[in-house]
Scaffold this motif. Structure first.
Motif, mmCIF file in Angstrom:
data_model
loop_
_atom_site.group_PDB
_atom_site.id
_atom_site.type_symbol
_atom_site.label_atom_id
_atom_site.label_comp_id
_atom_site.label_asym_id
_atom_site.label_seq_id
_atom_site.Cartn_x
_atom_site.Cartn_y
_atom_site.Cartn_z
ATOM 1 N N PRO A 1 58.174 67.409 -13.931
ATOM 2 C CA PRO A 1 57.303 66.121 -14.117
ATOM 3 C C PRO A 1 56.629 66.258 -15.679
ATOM 4 N N LEU A 2 57.574 66.395 -16.604
ATOM 5 C CA LEU A 2 56.890 66.602 -17.963
ATOM 6 C C LEU A 2 57.776 65.627 -18.974
ATOM 7 N N ALA A 3 57.732 64.355 -18.354
ATOM 8 C CA ALA A 3 58.342 63.212 -19.281
ATOM 9 C C ALA A 3 57.605 62.211 -19.786
ATOM 10 N N GLY A 4 56.284 62.638 -19.958
ATOM 11 C CA GLY A 4 55.242 61.492 -20.421
ATOM 12 C C GLY A 4 54.861 61.471 -21.702
ATOM 13 N N VAL A 5 54.439 60.652 -22.375
ATOM 14 C CA VAL A 5 53.745 60.595 -23.752
ATOM 15 C C VAL A 5 52.456 60.103 -23.496
ATOM 16 N N GLU A 6 51.201 61.057 -23.801
ATOM 17 C CA GLU A 6 49.881 60.430 -23.353
ATOM 18 C C GLU A 6 48.924 60.436 -24.506
ATOM 19 N N MET A 7 48.067 59.502 -24.552
ATOM 20 C CA MET A 7 47.192 59.665 -25.577
ATOM 21 C C MET A 7 45.899 60.688 -25.389
ATOM 22 N N LEU A 8 45.609 61.517 -26.211
ATOM 23 C CA LEU A 8 44.555 62.434 -26.148
ATOM 24 C C LEU A 8 43.067 61.788 -26.355
ATOM 25 N N PRO A 9 41.998 62.502 -25.735
ATOM 26 C CA PRO A 9 40.622 61.585 -26.141
ATOM 27 C C PRO A 9 40.260 61.763 -27.388
ATOM 28 N N ASP A 10 40.799 62.771 -28.276
ATOM 29 C CA ASP A 10 40.598 62.903 -29.683
ATOM 30 C C ASP A 10 41.377 62.135 -30.576
ATOM 31 N N GLY A 11 42.290 61.130 -29.911
ATOM 32 C CA GLY A 11 43.067 60.196 -30.709
ATOM 33 C C GLY A 11 44.509 60.594 -31.064
ATOM 34 N N GLY A 12 44.876 62.087 -30.595
ATOM 35 C CA GLY A 12 45.984 62.621 -30.690
ATOM 36 C C GLY A 12 46.796 61.924 -29.565
ATOM 37 N N VAL A 13 48.033 62.939 -29.623
ATOM 38 C CA VAL A 13 48.928 62.497 -28.569
ATOM 39 C C VAL A 13 49.570 63.749 -28.014
ATOM 40 N N ARG A 14 49.934 63.833 -26.669
ATOM 41 C CA ARG A 14 50.624 64.861 -25.909
ATOM 42 C C ARG A 14 52.020 64.317 -25.396
ATOM 43 N N ILE A 15 53.012 65.032 -25.893
ATOM 44 C CA ILE A 15 54.428 64.880 -25.425
ATOM 45 C C ILE A 15 54.950 65.837 -24.445
ATOM 46 N N GLY A 16 55.425 65.251 -23.521
ATOM 47 C CA GLY A 16 55.687 66.314 -22.468
ATOM 48 C C GLY A 16 57.322 66.947 -23.011
ATOM 49 N N THR B 1 59.682 67.461 -21.450
ATOM 50 C CA THR B 1 61.161 66.974 -21.109
ATOM 51 C C THR B 1 61.615 65.488 -21.487
ATOM 52 N N VAL B 2 60.489 64.750 -22.318
ATOM 53 C CA VAL B 2 60.537 63.562 -23.057
ATOM 54 C C VAL B 2 62.202 63.796 -23.764
ATOM 55 N N ARG B 3 63.114 62.737 -23.592
ATOM 56 C CA ARG B 3 64.132 62.545 -24.173
ATOM 57 C C ARG B 3 63.941 62.321 -25.856
ATOM 58 N N ASN B 4 64.817 62.691 -26.802
ATOM 59 C CA ASN B 4 64.609 62.556 -28.120
ATOM 60 C C ASN B 4 64.760 60.808 -28.467
ATOM 61 N N SER B 5 65.665 60.393 -27.894
ATOM 62 C CA SER B 5 65.612 58.874 -28.126
ATOM 63 C C SER B 5 64.520 58.142 -27.606
ATOM 64 N N ASP B 6 63.942 58.581 -26.399
ATOM 65 C CA ASP B 6 62.654 57.919 -25.806
ATOM 66 C C ASP B 6 61.517 58.088 -26.676
ATOM 67 N N LEU B 7 61.330 59.299 -27.269
ATOM 68 C CA LEU B 7 60.527 59.617 -28.232
ATOM 69 C C LEU B 7 60.676 58.640 -29.392
ATOM 70 N N ALA B 8 61.677 58.820 -30.002
ATOM 71 C CA ALA B 8 61.899 57.801 -31.246
ATOM 72 C C ALA B 8 61.546 56.437 -31.146
ATOM 73 N N ALA B 9 61.824 55.922 -30.054
ATOM 74 C CA ALA B 9 61.499 54.682 -29.726
ATOM 75 C C ALA B 9 60.142 54.124 -29.246
ATOM 76 N N HIS B 10 59.306 55.246 -28.880
ATOM 77 C CA HIS B 10 58.073 55.180 -28.001
ATOM 78 C C HIS B 10 57.167 54.412 -29.242
ATOM 79 N N PRO B 11 56.530 53.226 -28.699
ATOM 80 C CA PRO B 11 55.619 52.466 -29.669
ATOM 81 C C PRO B 11 54.538 53.382 -30.343
ATOM 82 N N VAL B 12 53.915 54.325 -29.621
ATOM 83 C CA VAL B 12 52.769 54.887 -30.103
ATOM 84 C C VAL B 12 53.388 56.014 -31.595
ATOM 85 N N ILE B 13 54.543 56.372 -31.071
ATOM 86 C CA ILE B 13 55.280 57.290 -32.320
ATOM 87 C C ILE B 13 55.495 56.701 -33.545
ATOM 88 N N ARG B 14 56.383 55.426 -33.221
ATOM 89 C CA ARG B 14 56.714 54.608 -34.369
ATOM 90 C C ARG B 14 55.858 54.126 -34.996
#
Length: 330
Positions: free
Chosen positions: A55-70, A72-85
């Motif tokens: 259960p490590l497939a999430g992309v979460e915003m952190l309290p300091d404004g950063g991002v935590r990427i699980g 097991t997130v797939r490369n395609s999903d990460l590239a298309a994620h609106p926060v990452i883009r």
């Protein structure tokens, strides 16, 4: 391929228990690198632990404004994620530059970080290779070296790290989050990878009983512009000859922030600290960009077949810096 035992981990603790109880076991994510090496006989784990369903497939915003990427997130999903883009364009571009769409659909964040070198001699079990068999020699020295290192190499190994994603993470000052029986530990990505030295068989500082669970990105600078540029022998599905990930901040016509990493030139994503020092506090001019690139390349030590990488790296760095400081990519 040698026989092996396959086990599927249902949770992180279960994965850690399996790898701790079975020395030499290998974690399987998308399998885009590990399975290839097993087919070639380069890697022969007795057990393969499938971590793709953790259960490590999430992309979460952190309290300091950063991002935590699980992990097991797939490369395609990460590239298309609106926060990452929107906030980490350099990472989205690097992911899209890697491999084919089909492979990006399978590849995971942790697996991408843990890619083994794609040196042709490492993959050919009929040739000596210090990474595969320590002390046997490096066949690349004096061999075909078009894709090999010009920075940070040793006489034991001149291979380069193949990941595009990791180069972007190096420029972003990302942190690799790992778990073991003692809890979570944060390792800056620029300390995660090793240079070959006398032990090129160790690519990272990750211990055998540790599992990557996430990658964390710091909050982006509000005015930063970033991009990733990759040069290669063909338009797609090819490893970098040279790549550059850069994030630049300008303030009152001066470079107020600079983070640059280079791919395809070293055993790890090469953070260009010397170039950054030249840029900081300087005007964004062509002359300064060339000085910055030359400062980083001053200690380059190419082989007879890859000296072209020095002017190529200089040209790509200057082009990227020019683009970012004249209203280019964000």
């Amino acid at each position: 391929m040698m026989p092996f035992e396959y086990r599927r981990a249902e949770d992180v603790d279960g994965a850690l228990a399996l790898v701790t109880e079975n020395p030499g076991a290998a974690f399987l994510g998308g399998g885009t690198n590990l399975v290839d090496r097993m087919k070639l006989g380069v890697t022969n784990p007795r057990m393969v632990i499938d971590r793709s369903r953790l259960p490590l497939a999430g992309v979460e915003m952190l309290p300091d404004g950063g991002v935590r990427i699980g992990a097991t997130v797939r490369n395609s999903d990460l590239a298309a994620h609106p926060v990452i883009r929107r906030r980490y364009a350099v990472l989205a571009r690097a992911l899209l530059a890697g491999a084919s769409g089909q492979l990006r659909n399978a590849a995971t964040t942790a697996g991408n970080l843990m890619q083994a070198t794609r040196c042709v001699y490492f993959q050919d079990v009929t040739t000596p290779c210090n990474k595969r068999e320590p002390g046997s020699g490096c066949s690349a020295v004096g061999g075909h070296v078009r894709y090999h290192a010009i920075l940070g190499a040793s006489d034991k190994c001149i291979a380069v790290h193949p990941s595009d994603m990791a180069v972007a993470l190096a420029a972003l000052d990302a942190v690799v989050v790992v778990r073991d029986r003692r809890g979570e530990h944060n390792i800056p990505v620029n300390e995660f990878y090793r240079l070959p030295g006398d032990s090129p068989q160790h690519d990272t500082v990750l211990k055998p009983d540790q599992l990557i669970v996430a990658v964390e990105l710091p909050a982006p600078a509000p005015a930063a512009l970033s991009t990733y540029v990759k040069t290669r022998d063909r338009a797609s599905f090819a490893f970098a000859l040279v790549s550059v990930a850069a994030e630049i901040e300008l303030e009152n016509g001066i470079v107020a922030g600079a983070r640059i990493a280079i791919g395809g030139v070293a055993h790890r994503p090469w953070r260009a600290y010397k170039a950054e020092e030249v840029l900081l506090g300087s005007p964004p001019t062509e002359e300064v960009f060339v000085q910055a690139a030359d400062a980083e390349l001053a200690n380059a030590n190419p082989q007879s077949g890859n000296a072209f990488k020095i002017p190529l790296t200089r040209g790509v760095m200057v082009s990227v810096l020019r683009s970012l400081t004249t209203g280019g990519p964000t």
